[in-house]
Design an enzyme around this catalytic site. Sequence first.
Site, PDB file in Angstrom:
ATOM      1  N   LYS A  56     -46.492 -14.066  57.378  1.00 43.53           N
ATOM      2  CA  LYS A  56     -46.286 -14.012  55.816  1.00 43.53           C
ATOM      3  C   LYS A  56     -44.742 -13.464  55.838  1.00 43.53           C
ATOM      4  CE  LYS A  56     -47.175 -13.489  51.629  1.00 43.53           C
ATOM      5  NZ  LYS A  56     -46.580 -14.630  51.110  1.00 43.53           N
ATOM      6  N   ILE A  82     -48.136 -15.822  44.552  1.00 45.75           N
ATOM      7  CA  ILE A  82     -48.236 -14.508  45.459  1.00 45.75           C
ATOM      8  C   ILE A  82     -46.972 -13.743  45.212  1.00 45.75           C
ATOM      9  CG2 ILE A  82     -48.771 -13.501  47.489  1.00 45.75           C
ATOM     10  CD1 ILE A  82     -51.267 -15.057  46.594  1.00 45.75           C
ATOM     11  N   GLY A  83     -45.822 -14.317  45.291  1.00 45.16           N
ATOM     12  CA  GLY A  83     -44.577 -13.672  45.136  1.00 45.16           C
ATOM     13  C   GLY A  83     -44.204 -12.691  46.065  1.00 45.16           C
ATOM     14  N   ASN A 138     -37.073 -18.280  54.754  1.00 48.01           N
ATOM     15  CA  ASN A 138     -37.576 -18.625  53.501  1.00 48.01           C
ATOM     16  C   ASN A 138     -36.548 -18.670  52.517  1.00 48.01           C
ATOM     17  OD1 ASN A 138     -39.230 -19.339  51.442  1.00 48.01           O
ATOM     18  ND2 ASN A 138     -40.458 -17.731  51.397  1.00 48.01           N
ATOM     19  N   CYS A 141     -39.242 -20.419  48.222  1.00 48.13           N
ATOM     20  CA  CYS A 141     -40.152 -19.703  47.555  1.00 48.13           C
ATOM     21  C   CYS A 141     -40.032 -20.055  45.941  1.00 48.13           C
ATOM     22  CB  CYS A 141     -40.546 -18.404  47.723  1.00 48.13           C
ATOM     23  SG  CYS A 141     -42.114 -17.851  46.956  1.00 48.13           S
ATOM     24  N   GLY A 255     -50.000 -30.230  53.085  1.00 52.23           N
ATOM     25  CA  GLY A 255     -51.123 -30.947  52.687  1.00 52.23           C
ATOM     26  C   GLY A 255     -51.891 -31.626  53.983  1.00 52.23           C
ATOM     27  N   GLY A 276     -51.256 -24.988  56.389  1.00 47.20           N
ATOM     28  CA  GLY A 276     -51.424 -23.723  55.432  1.00 47.20           C
ATOM     29  C   GLY A 276     -52.570 -23.871  54.804  1.00 47.20           C
ATOM     30  N   THR A 277     -52.758 -24.418  53.568  1.00 45.03           N
ATOM     31  CA  THR A 277     -53.957 -24.395  52.743  1.00 45.03           C
ATOM     32  C   THR A 277     -55.030 -24.892  53.577  1.00 45.03           C
ATOM     33  OG1 THR A 277     -52.416 -25.382  50.919  1.00 45.03           O
ATOM     34  CG2 THR A 277     -54.797 -25.753  50.576  1.00 45.03           C
TER      35      THR A 277
HETATM   36  C1  LIG Z   1     -50.918 -18.587  49.416  1.00 48.69           C
HETATM   37  C2  LIG Z   1     -49.645 -18.944  49.869  1.00 48.69           C
HETATM   38  C3  LIG Z   1     -48.612 -18.155  50.279  1.00 48.69           C
HETATM   39  C4  LIG Z   1     -47.329 -18.606  50.944  1.00 48.69           C
HETATM   40  N1  LIG Z   1     -46.295 -17.754  51.382  1.00 48.69           N
HETATM   41  C5  LIG Z   1     -45.225 -18.271  52.026  1.00 48.69           C
HETATM   42  C6  LIG Z   1     -44.403 -17.431  52.456  1.00 48.69           C
HETATM   43  O1  LIG Z   1     -44.558 -16.110  52.342  1.00 48.69           O
HETATM   44  N2  LIG Z   1     -43.220 -17.982  53.062  1.00 48.69           N
HETATM   45  C7  LIG Z   1     -43.062 -19.284  53.255  1.00 48.69           C
HETATM   46  O2  LIG Z   1     -41.967 -19.529  53.553  1.00 48.69           O
HETATM   47  N3  LIG Z   1     -43.980 -19.935  52.613  1.00 48.69           N
HETATM   48  C8  LIG Z   1     -44.969 -19.744  51.995  1.00 48.69           C
HETATM   49  N4  LIG Z   1     -45.845 -20.355  51.659  1.00 48.69           N
HETATM   50  C9  LIG Z   1     -45.747 -21.957  51.735  1.00 48.69           C
HETATM   51  C10 LIG Z   1     -46.578 -22.593  53.027  1.00 48.69           C
HETATM   52  O3  LIG Z   1     -45.988 -22.171  54.059  1.00 48.69           O
HETATM   53  C11 LIG Z   1     -46.431 -24.066  53.151  1.00 48.69           C
HETATM   54  O4  LIG Z   1     -44.972 -24.455  53.230  1.00 48.69           O
HETATM   55  C12 LIG Z   1     -46.965 -24.840  51.715  1.00 48.69           C
HETATM   56  O5  LIG Z   1     -48.075 -24.193  51.431  1.00 48.69           O
HETATM   57  C13 LIG Z   1     -47.320 -26.231  52.117  1.00 48.69           C
HETATM   58  O6  LIG Z   1     -47.987 -26.662  53.342  1.00 48.69           O
HETATM   59  P1  LIG Z   1     -49.685 -26.782  52.921  1.00 48.69           P
HETATM   60  O7  LIG Z   1     -49.878 -27.759  52.073  1.00 48.69           O
HETATM   61  O8  LIG Z   1     -50.594 -26.991  54.261  1.00 48.69           O
HETATM   62  O9  LIG Z   1     -50.377 -25.351  52.370  1.00 48.69           O
HETATM   63  C14 LIG Z   1     -47.277 -19.988  51.123  1.00 48.69           C
HETATM   64  C15 LIG Z   1     -48.050 -21.129  50.541  1.00 48.69           C
HETATM   65  C16 LIG Z   1     -49.468 -20.539  50.187  1.00 48.69           C
HETATM   66  C17 LIG Z   1     -50.414 -21.579  49.733  1.00 48.69           C
END
Ligand SMILES: Cc1cc2nc3c(=O)[nH]c(=O)nc-3n(C[C@H](O)[C@H](O)[C@H](O)COP(=O)(O)O)c2cc1C
Length: 314
Positions: A56, A82-83, A138, A141, A255, A276-277
């Site tokens: 994270k 989430i922030g 990062n 965000c 995705g 991720g998701t």
């Molecule tokens: C709940 C949540 C928290 C995330 N927190 C971070 C983070 O702390 N730092 C970051 O670089 N990306 C963060 N992301 C982005 C993911 O790492 C990823 O780039 C993004 O969700 C796209 O991939 P996905 O569609 O497979 O989820 C977060 C995404 C989600 C859904």
Amino acid sequence: MVAAKKSKKLVDKCLQIKLAGIRFKNPVILASGTCGYGKKLSEFIDLNTVGGITTKGLSLKPRNGNPPPRIYETSSGVLNSIGLENVGTEKFIKDYLPFLKKFNTKIIANIFGNSIDEYKEVAKLLSAEDGISAIEINASCPNVKKGGMEFGKTPKGAGKLVEKVKSVSKVPVIMKLSPNVSNIEEIAKASEDSGADALSLINTLVGMAIDTKTRKPRLSTTTGGLSGPAIKPVALAMVWKVKNAVSLPIIGMGGIMNSNDVIEFMIAGASAIALGTAVMVNPYSVIEIINGLKSYCKENKIVSIKEIIGSLQI
Ligand SMILES: Cc1cc2nc3c(=O)[nH]c(=O)nc-3n(C[C@H](O)[C@H](O)[C@H](O)COP(=O)(O)O)c2cc1C
């Protein structure tokens, strides 16, 4: 029995990749923010099976993040705000890193700061820790007022941030790019020129949802970051565009839900991918995806998955 063992070994070897000088047992990495610091997820899957785990986003001091509601499921993806809630660098090093280090997987520390100096301090502390293979910046965000996107939305800002983090990091530096910009290639190029060792893309896309009864936004922050299947075509196009603009290796994400999605990203130019998701929806998808990649190699007589990277036929 011996033949079966030998064939398994060959198939496992088929998935090995090297990115920014780091050897990954397979190209499947867990994306930042969606598996915390690995502890909860390890109750469902064996973390030894994944190529890498991204933490994270870590800031110097602990952060509470945004008030709830901060997650909302849409028809084709997840909105989050989430922030950047996190335990802070010191606590991560003391209480969470020792646990992660027990696994035979690469640990990527995702970092975040309110200022360039904070990014530098966090990178310096984490990269000095045994067990951290890379720093992922990062700067993309969309859910925080300060920092995050601020440095990632212009080539100049991104370049400066990469240069400063690189000046203190003892491990390779991966710059994570935002899709919420008008020209992602320019930012990728600036990151490359400033010394980034790899790029990861994409972070979430700005989105929103409204409760029609109350006429209020579904998230406390009104808008949030959209992830999941809805953003896959956007992410894929961006990986392909960036691949054509720079020579850096790319960790593709956005995705990815199954092994076919992974293969698409690799053909478009990603050397590795992040989930991720998909992990939030179904933790076991990680194993299904790794097995799916092994089968793809076997069925298509692919000796090394590296063969398909950037192999798009136009
Ligand atoms: C709940 C949540 C928290 C995330 N927190 C971070 C983070 O702390 N730092 C970051 O670089 N990306 C963060 N992301 C982005 C993911 O790492 C990823 O780039 C993004 O969700 C796209 O991939 P996905 O569609 O497979 O989820 C977060 C995404 C989600 C859904």
